[in-house]
Design a protein around this motif. Sequence first.
Motif, PDB file in Angstrom:
ATOM      1  N   SER A 177       0.813  -1.220   0.000  1.00  0.00           N
ATOM      2  CA  SER A 177       0.000   0.000   0.000  1.00  0.00           C
ATOM      3  C   SER A 177       0.846   1.269   0.000  1.00  0.00           C
ATOM      4  O   SER A 177       0.362   2.345  -0.328  1.00  0.00           O
ATOM      5  N   GLY A 196      -9.177  -3.965  -2.748  1.00  0.00           N
ATOM      6  CA  GLY A 196      -9.250  -2.607  -2.216  1.00  0.00           C
ATOM      7  C   GLY A 196      -8.963  -2.577  -0.730  1.00  0.00           C
ATOM      8  O   GLY A 196      -9.076  -3.600  -0.043  1.00  0.00           O
ATOM      9  N   ASP A 202      -6.947   7.262   3.448  1.00  0.00           N
ATOM     10  CA  ASP A 202      -7.163   7.060   2.019  1.00  0.00           C
ATOM     11  C   ASP A 202      -7.784   5.703   1.707  1.00  0.00           C
ATOM     12  O   ASP A 202      -7.697   4.761   2.489  1.00  0.00           O
ATOM     13  N   TRP A 203      -8.402   5.610   0.518  1.00  0.00           N
ATOM     14  CA  TRP A 203      -8.723   4.302  -0.029  1.00  0.00           C
ATOM     15  C   TRP A 203      -7.818   4.039  -1.234  1.00  0.00           C
ATOM     16  O   TRP A 203      -7.426   4.958  -1.940  1.00  0.00           O
ATOM     17  N   VAL A 204      -7.473   2.763  -1.414  1.00  0.00           N
ATOM     18  CA  VAL A 204      -6.566   2.367  -2.493  1.00  0.00           C
ATOM     19  C   VAL A 204      -7.128   1.139  -3.188  1.00  0.00           C
ATOM     20  O   VAL A 204      -7.809   0.315  -2.572  1.00  0.00           O
ATOM     21  N   TRP A 206      -6.035  -2.028  -6.061  1.00  0.00           N
ATOM     22  CA  TRP A 206      -5.014  -2.734  -6.843  1.00  0.00           C
ATOM     23  C   TRP A 206      -5.675  -3.524  -7.972  1.00  0.00           C
ATOM     24  O   TRP A 206      -6.792  -4.034  -7.812  1.00  0.00           O
ATOM     25  N   TYR A 213       1.778  -2.400  -6.598  1.00  0.00           N
ATOM     26  CA  TYR A 213       1.463  -1.091  -6.022  1.00  0.00           C
ATOM     27  C   TYR A 213       0.082  -0.646  -6.469  1.00  0.00           C
ATOM     28  O   TYR A 213      -0.402  -1.051  -7.538  1.00  0.00           O
ATOM     29  N   PRO A 214      -0.594   0.198  -5.687  1.00  0.00           N
ATOM     30  CA  PRO A 214      -1.971   0.576  -6.011  1.00  0.00           C
ATOM     31  C   PRO A 214      -2.108   1.216  -7.392  1.00  0.00           C
ATOM     32  O   PRO A 214      -1.287   2.027  -7.806  1.00  0.00           O
ATOM     33  N   GLU A 216      -4.879   2.905  -8.037  1.00  0.00           N
ATOM     34  CA  GLU A 216      -5.589   4.147  -7.741  1.00  0.00           C
ATOM     35  C   GLU A 216      -5.571   4.391  -6.245  1.00  0.00           C
ATOM     36  O   GLU A 216      -5.674   3.461  -5.440  1.00  0.00           O
ATOM     37  N   LYS A 217      -5.437   5.665  -5.869  1.00  0.00           N
ATOM     38  CA  LYS A 217      -5.406   6.046  -4.460  1.00  0.00           C
ATOM     39  C   LYS A 217      -6.026   7.431  -4.328  1.00  0.00           C
ATOM     40  O   LYS A 217      -5.668   8.357  -5.077  1.00  0.00           O
ATOM     41  N   ARG A 218      -6.982   7.570  -3.402  1.00  0.00           N
ATOM     42  CA  ARG A 218      -7.649   8.862  -3.216  1.00  0.00           C
ATOM     43  C   ARG A 218      -7.929   9.106  -1.732  1.00  0.00           C
ATOM     44  O   ARG A 218      -8.119   8.157  -0.969  1.00  0.00           O
TER      45      ARG A 218
END
Length: 297
Positions: A177, A196, A202-204, A206, A213-214, A216-218
């Motif tokens: 993460s 996820g 944050d949420w991430v 894969w 590695y993720p 998306e990450k927000r």
Amino acid sequence: MPDETVRSASYTVSCEDYVHVVEFSPFDCGTCRFKEEDTEIEDVEFTNLQVFSHGVRVDAIAWSPETRLDKLPPVIRFCTTAADRKIRLWTSIFKTIVMEGHTNYINHLVFEPAEGKEIASVSDDHTCRVWDLDGCTFQCELSMGYICLIQLMVAEKKGTIRFYDLVTQHAILSLDSGHVPLMSADWCLTNTIKVGAVVANDWVIWDITRSSYPLEKRPGHVDKARHFRWSRANENLFATTGYPGKINSQLLVHHLGHPQPVIIGSASVGAGLSWHRTLPLCVIGGYRKLFFWMTEL
């Protein structure tokens, strides 16, 4: 964020006390129905089948695939973790089996989903244990947070997710993460290349076929995120919650095709998070209530 995303719960159900954990059965039990399933139902209808006296605060619940209400006698089978560091296997027609071995808080547990003959649990004692239904166990040394028993997915608080072969007990894949603490993770059962998690605020997400590695990450929650769960009805839909214990615990429902949450909700000191088996409907617990949100996309 646009005001129209802030919504009250679609339905509420009163409870006798604070709800620490809530879990829809992933199997068709037919005892809880919503008007989206049956137009003759006004909001939500449910049947109390049996009361199990636990005696100790419940921290997690897992449903067995052996639960069957369409035969005689009906069988209810599930397991729980509790504040006394024990696992209990409950069955409506047999005595309760108590499993002991963990020496610290048990974070999560899950049944093997095909036949329900094994249970996996993870604990702050840095072990993952796999139990048979008689309470016999083997263990792996890890830094635990959350599990998903399809093969065996284990999410560690230090930010790593590992996939294990249950036969060899060796890791076959790992995800990173990039930061800590990782508090909850979920494997998308409608598209198993997706994993996820929530890490810190944050949420991430894969894609396990592309990178460790993720993808998306927000940012998610202001005061740490606590739970991440994929919808069982839509592979692009998931929910996250903030930490319980605030005046109002925030629920966010996200869609991968939208830049902002599609639903923002809150519950009085909310806890737990679960999705309905077939509807885009999630639930969290709170003070003397269950709060249900229906997502309309």
